[in-house]
Design a protein around this motif. Structure first.
Motif, mmCIF file in Angstrom:
data_model
loop_
_atom_site.group_PDB
_atom_site.id
_atom_site.type_symbol
_atom_site.label_atom_id
_atom_site.label_comp_id
_atom_site.label_asym_id
_atom_site.label_seq_id
_atom_site.Cartn_x
_atom_site.Cartn_y
_atom_site.Cartn_z
ATOM 1 N N GLY A 169 0.752 -1.148 0.082
ATOM 2 C CA GLY A 169 -0.008 -0.030 -0.025
ATOM 3 C C GLY A 169 0.831 1.209 -0.066
ATOM 4 N N LEU A 170 2.034 1.161 -0.129
ATOM 5 C CA LEU A 170 2.977 2.169 -0.045
ATOM 6 C C LEU A 170 3.633 2.296 -1.394
ATOM 7 N N SER A 171 3.557 3.432 -1.879
ATOM 8 C CA SER A 171 4.384 3.850 -3.349
ATOM 9 C C SER A 171 5.564 4.864 -2.987
ATOM 10 N N VAL A 172 6.414 4.342 -3.727
ATOM 11 C CA VAL A 172 7.793 5.279 -3.828
ATOM 12 C C VAL A 172 8.241 5.388 -5.126
ATOM 13 N N SER A 173 9.136 6.505 -5.397
ATOM 14 C CA SER A 173 9.726 6.841 -6.542
ATOM 15 C C SER A 173 10.972 5.950 -6.773
ATOM 16 N N HIS A 174 11.025 5.297 -7.906
ATOM 17 C CA HIS A 174 12.269 4.389 -7.983
ATOM 18 C C HIS A 174 12.476 4.321 -9.466
ATOM 19 N N ASN A 175 13.845 4.920 -9.922
ATOM 20 C CA ASN A 175 14.295 5.029 -11.277
ATOM 21 C C ASN A 175 13.232 5.876 -12.047
ATOM 22 N N GLY A 176 12.649 6.742 -11.527
ATOM 23 C CA GLY A 176 11.646 7.831 -12.435
ATOM 24 C C GLY A 176 10.433 7.073 -12.170
ATOM 25 N N GLN A 177 9.967 6.271 -11.646
ATOM 26 C CA GLN A 177 8.548 5.469 -11.681
ATOM 27 C C GLN A 177 8.038 5.304 -10.306
ATOM 28 N N ASN A 178 6.776 5.585 -10.356
ATOM 29 C CA ASN A 178 6.023 5.491 -8.922
ATOM 30 C C ASN A 178 5.532 3.923 -8.999
ATOM 31 N N ILE A 179 6.201 3.268 -7.984
ATOM 32 C CA ILE A 179 6.051 1.809 -7.723
ATOM 33 C C ILE A 179 5.472 1.629 -6.283
ATOM 34 N N ALA A 180 5.038 0.280 -6.095
ATOM 35 C CA ALA A 180 4.597 -0.160 -4.916
ATOM 36 C C ALA A 180 5.864 -0.597 -4.237
ATOM 37 N N LEU A 181 6.003 -0.191 -2.961
ATOM 38 C CA LEU A 181 7.163 -0.818 -2.180
ATOM 39 C C LEU A 181 7.653 -2.142 -2.089
ATOM 40 N N SER A 182 6.433 -2.876 -2.347
ATOM 41 C CA SER A 182 6.452 -4.309 -2.185
ATOM 42 C C SER A 182 7.062 -4.995 -3.436
ATOM 43 N N ARG A 183 7.333 -4.035 -4.438
ATOM 44 C CA ARG A 183 8.041 -4.480 -5.678
ATOM 45 C C ARG A 183 9.516 -4.605 -5.139
ATOM 46 N N LEU A 184 9.923 -3.656 -4.315
ATOM 47 C CA LEU A 184 11.428 -3.835 -3.884
ATOM 48 C C LEU A 184 11.550 -4.300 -2.519
ATOM 49 N N VAL A 185 10.673 -4.717 -1.687
ATOM 50 C CA VAL A 185 11.225 -5.478 -0.379
ATOM 51 C C VAL A 185 10.630 -6.751 -0.334
ATOM 52 N N PRO A 186 11.586 -7.645 -0.013
ATOM 53 C CA PRO A 186 11.385 -9.013 -0.021
ATOM 54 C C PRO A 186 10.435 -9.263 1.308
ATOM 55 N N THR A 187 9.778 -10.471 1.288
ATOM 56 C CA THR A 187 9.067 -10.968 2.445
ATOM 57 C C THR A 187 9.313 -12.315 2.439
ATOM 58 N N TYR A 188 9.195 -12.946 3.768
ATOM 59 C CA TYR A 188 9.625 -14.338 3.992
ATOM 60 C C TYR A 188 8.448 -14.827 4.969
ATOM 61 N N ASP A 189 8.132 -16.080 5.062
ATOM 62 C CA ASP A 189 7.403 -16.764 5.834
ATOM 63 C C ASP A 189 8.341 -17.481 6.967
ATOM 64 N N TRP A 190 7.955 -16.961 8.241
ATOM 65 C CA TRP A 190 8.993 -17.823 9.110
ATOM 66 C C TRP A 190 8.977 -18.943 9.241
ATOM 67 N N VAL A 191 7.848 -19.857 8.948
ATOM 68 C CA VAL A 191 7.851 -21.155 9.142
ATOM 69 C C VAL A 191 8.327 -21.679 7.770
ATOM 70 N N HIS A 192 7.648 -21.480 6.631
ATOM 71 C CA HIS A 192 8.105 -22.043 5.360
ATOM 72 C C HIS A 192 9.559 -21.784 4.822
ATOM 73 N N ASP A 193 9.776 -20.748 5.171
ATOM 74 C CA ASP A 193 11.162 -20.151 4.882
ATOM 75 C C ASP A 193 12.194 -20.522 5.856
ATOM 76 N N ASP A 194 11.882 -21.207 6.988
ATOM 77 C CA ASP A 194 12.884 -21.532 8.004
ATOM 78 C C ASP A 194 13.578 -20.333 8.588
ATOM 79 N N GLY A 195 12.713 -19.462 9.126
ATOM 80 C CA GLY A 195 13.207 -18.163 9.773
ATOM 81 C C GLY A 195 14.379 -18.233 10.743
ATOM 82 N N TYR A 196 14.208 -19.404 11.550
ATOM 83 C CA TYR A 196 15.049 -19.841 12.542
ATOM 84 C C TYR A 196 16.701 -19.786 12.077
ATOM 85 N N HIS A 197 16.769 -20.334 10.913
ATOM 86 C CA HIS A 197 18.032 -20.565 10.488
ATOM 87 C C HIS A 197 18.458 -19.362 9.482
ATOM 88 N N ASN A 198 17.377 -18.893 9.073
ATOM 89 C CA ASN A 198 17.687 -17.852 7.835
ATOM 90 C C ASN A 198 17.573 -16.303 8.145
#
Length: 100
Positions: free
Chosen positions: A57-86
């Motif tokens: 839901g947050l837009s930022v200017s990136h390389n001259g374009q307005n894009i959703a910050l979700s395109r730049l920020v990775p997300t992980y699942d604590w359980v499925h992506d083994d957050g304890y080790h990663n």
């Protein structure tokens, strides 16, 4: 800090202060990443509903374009992506991506 880690629960994306901290971290050039907690089991309550990506839901200017910050920020699942080790690797990668 060099990296802001956003723990994503069922209502995180609706929290004004969370969104403020995400925006401010981006403005300061900090690394960002999100971790979904919905699959973490509570002994009494079970698991929670998956929350909305707060970066979407947050837009930022990136390389001259307005894009959703979700395109730049990775997300992980604590359980499925083994957050304890990663987690340390995720944080190090976010710091490197931000040039820190």
């Amino acid at each position: 800090t060099s990296v802001t880690v956003v723990l994503i629960g069922a209502e995180t994306a609706q929290r004004d202060w969370v969104l403020h901290e995400i925006k401010r971290s981006y403005e300061l050039g900090k690394g960002l990443l999100g971790i979904y907690l919905n699959n973490v089991k509570d002994p009494k309550m079970g698991t929670d509903a998956k929350g909305t990506n707060p970066f979407a839901g947050l837009s930022v200017s990136h390389n001259g374009q307005n894009i959703a910050l979700s395109r730049l920020v990775p997300t992980y699942d604590w359980v499925h992506d083994d957050g304890y080790h990663n987690l340390s690797g995720w944080v190090e990668q976010a710091a490197a991506d931000a040039g820190r």
